[in-house]
Design an enzyme around this catalytic site. Structure first.
Site, PDB file in Angstrom:
ATOM      1  N   ARG A  54      -0.728   7.140 -20.840  1.00  0.00           N
ATOM      2  CA  ARG A  54       0.182   7.867 -21.758  1.00  0.00           C
ATOM      3  C   ARG A  54       1.512   8.118 -21.063  1.00  0.00           C
ATOM      4  O   ARG A  54       2.569   8.009 -21.655  1.00  0.00           O
ATOM      5  CB  ARG A  54      -0.457   9.184 -22.222  1.00  0.00           C
ATOM      6  CG  ARG A  54       0.534  10.135 -22.855  1.00  0.00           C
ATOM      7  CD  ARG A  54      -0.085  11.256 -23.668  1.00  0.00           C
ATOM      8  NE  ARG A  54      -1.249  11.862 -23.082  1.00  0.00           N
ATOM      9  CZ  ARG A  54      -1.246  12.694 -22.020  1.00  0.00           C
ATOM     10  NH1 ARG A  54      -0.115  13.030 -21.427  1.00  0.00           N
ATOM     11  NH2 ARG A  54      -2.361  13.184 -21.553  1.00  0.00           N
ATOM     12  N   TYR A 106      18.402   7.593 -43.788  1.00  0.00           N
ATOM     13  CA  TYR A 106      17.027   7.235 -44.139  1.00  0.00           C
ATOM     14  C   TYR A 106      16.298   8.483 -44.636  1.00  0.00           C
ATOM     15  O   TYR A 106      16.393   9.555 -44.024  1.00  0.00           O
ATOM     16  CB  TYR A 106      16.328   6.626 -42.918  1.00  0.00           C
ATOM     17  CG  TYR A 106      14.856   6.426 -43.148  1.00  0.00           C
ATOM     18  CD1 TYR A 106      14.401   5.685 -44.238  1.00  0.00           C
ATOM     19  CD2 TYR A 106      13.913   6.991 -42.300  1.00  0.00           C
ATOM     20  CE1 TYR A 106      13.045   5.522 -44.470  1.00  0.00           C
ATOM     21  CE2 TYR A 106      12.556   6.825 -42.523  1.00  0.00           C
ATOM     22  CZ  TYR A 106      12.131   6.089 -43.618  1.00  0.00           C
ATOM     23  OH  TYR A 106      10.797   5.936 -43.855  1.00  0.00           O
ATOM     24  N   ASP A 178      21.575   6.502 -34.853  1.00  0.00           N
ATOM     25  CA  ASP A 178      20.457   5.653 -35.237  1.00  0.00           C
ATOM     26  C   ASP A 178      21.017   4.243 -35.391  1.00  0.00           C
ATOM     27  O   ASP A 178      21.762   3.949 -36.327  1.00  0.00           O
ATOM     28  CB  ASP A 178      19.855   6.175 -36.552  1.00  0.00           C
ATOM     29  CG  ASP A 178      18.610   5.398 -36.952  1.00  0.00           C
ATOM     30  OD1 ASP A 178      18.529   4.200 -36.634  1.00  0.00           O
ATOM     31  OD2 ASP A 178      17.740   5.979 -37.628  1.00  0.00           O
TER      32      ASP A 178
HETATM   33  O1  P1T Z   1       9.308   3.704 -39.956  1.00  0.00           O
HETATM   34  P1  P1T Z   1       9.670   4.146 -38.575  1.00  0.00           P
HETATM   35  O2  P1T Z   1       9.473   3.104 -37.516  1.00  0.00           O
HETATM   36  O3  P1T Z   1       9.024   5.438 -38.202  1.00  0.00           O
HETATM   37  O4  P1T Z   1      11.263   4.404 -38.545  1.00  0.00           O
HETATM   38  C1  P1T Z   1      11.899   5.356 -39.332  1.00  0.00           C
HETATM   39  C2  P1T Z   1      13.329   4.945 -39.596  1.00  0.00           C
HETATM   40  C3  P1T Z   1      14.335   5.466 -38.801  1.00  0.00           C
HETATM   41  N1  P1T Z   1      15.638   5.127 -38.989  1.00  0.00           N
HETATM   42  C4  P1T Z   1      15.994   4.254 -39.934  1.00  0.00           C
HETATM   43  C5  P1T Z   1      17.438   3.896 -40.110  1.00  0.00           C
HETATM   44  C6  P1T Z   1      15.030   3.677 -40.758  1.00  0.00           C
HETATM   45  O5  P1T Z   1      15.423   2.799 -41.686  1.00  0.00           O
HETATM   46  C7  P1T Z   1      13.658   4.033 -40.594  1.00  0.00           C
HETATM   47  C8  P1T Z   1      12.586   3.481 -41.467  1.00  0.00           C
HETATM   48  N2  P1T Z   1      13.074   2.893 -42.638  1.00  0.00           N
HETATM   49  C9  P1T Z   1      12.338   2.306 -43.610  1.00  0.00           C
HETATM   50  C10 P1T Z   1      10.986   2.202 -43.584  1.00  0.00           C
HETATM   51  C11 P1T Z   1      13.095   1.752 -44.744  1.00  0.00           C
HETATM   52  O6  P1T Z   1      12.568   0.915 -45.503  1.00  0.00           O
HETATM   53  O7  P1T Z   1      14.272   2.118 -44.883  1.00  0.00           O
END
Ligand code: P1T
Length: 384
Positions: A54, A106, A178
């Site tokens: 971990r 998002y 992001d």
């Molecule tokens: O799904 P995950 O790996 O936990 O990531 C979240 C996330 C974070 N930041 C952005 C800009 C994202 O687009 C996402 C996840 N987005 C989608 C699943 C989507 O279809 O927009």
């Protein structure tokens, strides 16, 4: 110019080689999937860099070194999902702290900040991050972070990272970017003044719709120390197999992104001339409000295209249900093209908030298929 030292290598060479030296024990050219959960010590504390999986794992370290290198970062931390990475960063705030986010992000990011951290006493404001005066006005004495997506999900607005960093840093506020949509191939936020970069590596980094992951890249030692502590203390880490899949995906990031960008540009231009479309949102079209900033801070405008259907919600639903090559599904950034309606799918959680999305909006993740097939598919879906 490229050279033999990894510091001078070009992007694709770094993607293929950094952190991925041949295995010392066997010469294996591919980083092994180290499944061991624990590592033997000669005496307490005397080990070869690994104690417990971990905390750290050789396959994960290879991934962390590689992606950190692509972001131009000193430190990289891999997480079990993009949301787990975001949680580690938002979790650095304390009750009473305040975060500024854009009016477009998002849905899961908004849900985390509003619903999970809202209950723990974190406050937020949403502002148009293209407007620096609005950002300056939103910053309070309690503000700790500004969350930036650029291009944004799903509106593909472009935020000037250096301008936001100037305003935020003047008040001692950290800037988190992001970089999921752009990827390190197209944009390096740390070089533009960001304090931390987060990724959903589920998307372009993995690139094949077969692994969920997240990543944080930082240069600041204080952030690296805290986030590495949280990574181990909370334990939202990716499995060794996930790390292997991500390493495998990242090797081709540059070549995939070039094709994503070529195809997205062609799709955006096709849609811009289509009578069924009210508005195309793509930072590579000269009439996009973020065109100039994108040209300055991104190497290319990316692989995501959104549009507002002239026929509104019903027509948008019909169009996303009619494509055959573009598959109707959430997510983005993989080799296959996807289509979705954000208001009922990826951005359900922003309904009735300042981030709410037009139900006539359609989002395309343009894949790397043959472009003529993608254009023909959109043509038939928009005219059906
Ligand atoms: O799904 P995950 O790996 O936990 O990531 C979240 C996330 C974070 N930041 C952005 C800009 C994202 O687009 C996402 C996840 N987005 C989608 C699943 C989507 O279809 O927009």
């Amino acid at each position: 110019m490229s050279g033999s030292s990894s510091e001078n290598w070009g992007f694709d060479t770094r993607a293929i080689h950094v952190g991925q030296e041949p295995d010392e024990a066997t010469g294996a050219i591919t980083v092994p999937i180290h499944l061991a959960t624990t590592f033997v010590q000669a005496a307490p504390g005397q080990h070869q860099g690994f104690e417990y999986a971990r905390t750290s794992n050789p396959t994960r370290v290879a991934l962390e070194r590689c992606v950190a290198g692509l972001e131009g970062a000193e430190h990289g931390m891999a997480f079990a999902s993009g949301m787990a990475a975001e949680d580690a960063v938002v979790g650095m705030m304390r009750p009473g702290d305040h975060v500024v986010l854009g009016t477009d992000a998002y849905g899961g990011t908004f849900r985390l900040i509003d619903r999970v951290y809202g209950e723990r006493g974190i406050e937020w404001s949403a502002v148009d991050l293209a407007d620096q005066d609005a950002l300056a006005a939103a910053i309070r004495p309690e503000t700790r972070q500004v969350w930036v997506e650029t291009p944004t999900n799903p509106m593909l607005a472009v935020v000037d990272i250096s301008a936001v960093a100037d305003v935020a840093h003047a008040s001692g506020v950290d800037v988190v970017v992001d970089n999921t949509f752009a990827t390190p191939y197209l944009q390096n936020p740390l070089e533009l003044g960001a304090d931390a970069v987060v990724h959903s590596s589920t998307k372009y980094l993995g690139g094949h719709s077969d692994v969920v992951g997240g990543f944080i890249a930082v240069n600041r030692e204080d952030l690296a120390e805290r986030l590495t502590f949280v990574q181990n203390a909370v334990g939202a880490v990716p499995s060794p197999f996930d790390c292997y899949l991500l390493l495998r995906g990242v090797k081709t990031l540059g070549v995939r992104m070039d094709r994503h960008c070529d195809n997205a540009q062609a799709v955006a231009e096709f849609l811009a001339g289509h009578p069924a479309i009210d508005r195309v949102l793509f930072p590579g079209l000269p009439d996009h409000p973020g065109f100039e900033v994108a040209a300055r801070q991104m190497r290319r405008p990316g692989g995501m295209v959104s549009f507002v259907h002239a026929g509104g919600e019903a027509a948008a639903v019909a169009a996303v249900s009619a494509t055959k090559v573009f598959r109707l599904a959430e997510s983005l950034g993989a080799v296959e093209s996807l289509i979705e309606q954000p208001s009922t799918m990826t951005h359900m959680s922003v309904a009735d908030s300042p981030l709410a999305v037009d139900p006539g909006l359609v989002r395309l993740s343009v894949g790397i298929e043959t472009i003529d097939d993608l254009l023909a598919d959109l043509e038939q879906a928009l005219s059906s």
